[in-house]
Design an enzyme around this catalytic site. Sequence first.
Site, PDB file in Angstrom:
ATOM      1  N   GLU A  91       0.833  -1.211   0.000  1.00 40.38           N
ATOM      2  CA  GLU A  91       0.000   0.000   0.000  1.00 40.38           C
ATOM      3  C   GLU A  91       0.862   1.252   0.000  1.00 40.38           C
ATOM      4  OE1 GLU A  91      -2.773  -1.948   3.483  1.00 40.38           O
ATOM      5  OE2 GLU A  91      -2.605   0.206   3.360  1.00 40.38           O
ATOM      6  N   CYS A 332      -2.639   2.330   8.075  1.00 41.55           N
ATOM      7  CA  CYS A 332      -1.662   1.248   7.909  1.00 41.55           C
ATOM      8  C   CYS A 332      -2.175  -0.172   7.686  1.00 41.55           C
ATOM      9  CB  CYS A 332      -0.871   1.158   9.207  1.00 41.55           C
ATOM     10  SG  CYS A 332       0.645   2.012   9.130  1.00 41.55           S
TER      11      CYS A 332
HETATM   12  N1  SAH Z   1       7.455   0.702  11.553  1.00 38.81           N
HETATM   13  C1  SAH Z   1       7.511   2.115  11.526  1.00 38.81           C
HETATM   14  C2  SAH Z   1       6.715   2.761  10.406  1.00 38.81           C
HETATM   15  C3  SAH Z   1       5.368   2.215  10.091  1.00 38.81           C
HETATM   16  S1  SAH Z   1       4.028   2.499  11.199  1.00 38.81           S
HETATM   17  C4  SAH Z   1       7.116   2.688  12.851  1.00 38.81           C
HETATM   18  O1  SAH Z   1       6.782   1.924  13.758  1.00 38.81           O
HETATM   19  O2  SAH Z   1       7.197   3.893  13.032  1.00 38.81           O
HETATM   20  C5  SAH Z   1       3.670   4.208  11.011  1.00 38.81           C
HETATM   21  C6  SAH Z   1       2.985   4.817  12.219  1.00 38.81           C
HETATM   22  O3  SAH Z   1       1.602   4.429  12.294  1.00 38.81           O
HETATM   23  C7  SAH Z   1       3.611   4.390  13.527  1.00 38.81           C
HETATM   24  O4  SAH Z   1       3.724   5.480  14.385  1.00 38.81           O
HETATM   25  C8  SAH Z   1       2.609   3.379  14.027  1.00 38.81           C
HETATM   26  O5  SAH Z   1       2.767   3.163  15.384  1.00 38.81           O
HETATM   27  C9  SAH Z   1       1.303   4.022  13.618  1.00 38.81           C
HETATM   28  N2  SAH Z   1       0.152   3.133  13.625  1.00 38.81           N
HETATM   29  C10 SAH Z   1       0.110   1.833  13.300  1.00 38.81           C
HETATM   30  N3  SAH Z   1      -1.123   1.337  13.464  1.00 38.81           N
HETATM   31  C11 SAH Z   1      -1.886   2.348  13.898  1.00 38.81           C
HETATM   32  C12 SAH Z   1      -3.266   2.469  14.264  1.00 38.81           C
HETATM   33  N4  SAH Z   1      -4.088   1.423  14.214  1.00 38.81           N
HETATM   34  N5  SAH Z   1      -3.707   3.689  14.644  1.00 38.81           N
HETATM   35  C13 SAH Z   1      -2.878   4.738  14.700  1.00 38.81           C
HETATM   36  N6  SAH Z   1      -1.581   4.700  14.378  1.00 38.81           N
HETATM   37  C14 SAH Z   1      -1.082   3.505  13.995  1.00 38.81           C
END
Ligand code: SAH
Length: 348
Positions: A91, A332
């Site tokens: 994505e 995500c």
């Molecule tokens: N692995 C990296 C980048 C991908 S996640 C990281 O952990 O930063 C990108 C961001 O989206 C991260 O801050 C993650 O914690 C957040 N994220 C993932 N799932 C989420 C959700 N369900 N609601 C809000 N933020 C989320």
Amino acid sequence: MEDLKSLDLNELTSLVTELGEKRYRAKQIYRSLHKNMVDSIDDLKNLPKAFRERLKSNAYISRFKIASKLESKIDDTKKYLFELEDGHIIETVFMKYKHGNTVCISTQVGCKMGCSFCASTKRGLVRNLTAGELLNQIYCIQKDLNERISNIVLMGSGEPLDNYDNVKKFLEIINDEEGQNISYRHITLSTCGLIEEIYELADLGKPINLAISLHNPFNIERKKIMPTANKYSVKSIIEACHYYAKKTGRRISFEYTLISGENDSKKHAEELARISSGFNCHVNLIPLNTVKEYDKVKSNLRAIKEFKRILDSRGINSTIRRELGSDINAACGQLRIDFMSEREKLAR
Ligand code: SAH
């Protein structure tokens, strides 16, 4: 067979000279691929035909198919599902902001970090994306929309620092004057906090923005939602952030997903303010996006505002993230899983 799009200029020069051509041909190919975003060896028109044929028997140029494209009716957010050459799906999201067009790219197919609230990791890691595949997300969208992309965030599925070498190569190529020449200052890499690689990235000395997915300032609680916290403590992450900010001169941002009743209390806000004080940083407050696999809900607006007020009162900059593309499930990893489940059903 080598994917030409994944080679930096040095590697391309080696390949070209091995095939008996002059070095300057490498630069021609590099420009065609990364500036003009050419997608097939036949379209490398500035090369002699005989060389193109020789190149074709030794290399190829990877490309994507657009498996699906969703456009938000609320804002200009567009979400792409790209099919890679081996059939995997990733994505990528396009967002329009006042400060420019931004693309949020994925860095891996799936993810192995295991954060409990994140849909991307629910089926584990499939594989790393190559440098060519990281670049292709930008090139495909730029060509599809005929819009210049000025900002990139590495915040899609996957952990960029778990795919360090390819991400490093991607950053160099996307920044290159002979390519899209996107400034490091307009690129943000988000990580759940892999310390060794944060130091390595800092030592590159490039002014790339670093975002840390913190989500909880207390170690014991952070471990419950983020398995990587078992290896890297909040304290060691903060130390690495200080080092990064000093080395690169860039501000650090903390991503803080607000989950009702879990990490949105006064005590959390106060501890977050305490650990973020004394250096150049910013807190991004993100209301939790509900995912099927995690039964918690986002904090209500009052709790979010109160959390922000406490940070404000202690002099910590913060913003509440706008929820773009809420009608197209732009968070995500969720679309990829839905798409794959659908495809599996059809195959049965
Ligand atoms: N692995 C990296 C980048 C991908 S996640 C990281 O952990 O930063 C990108 C961001 O989206 C991260 O801050 C993650 O914690 C957040 N994220 C993932 N799932 C989420 C959700 N369900 N609601 C809000 N933020 C989320």
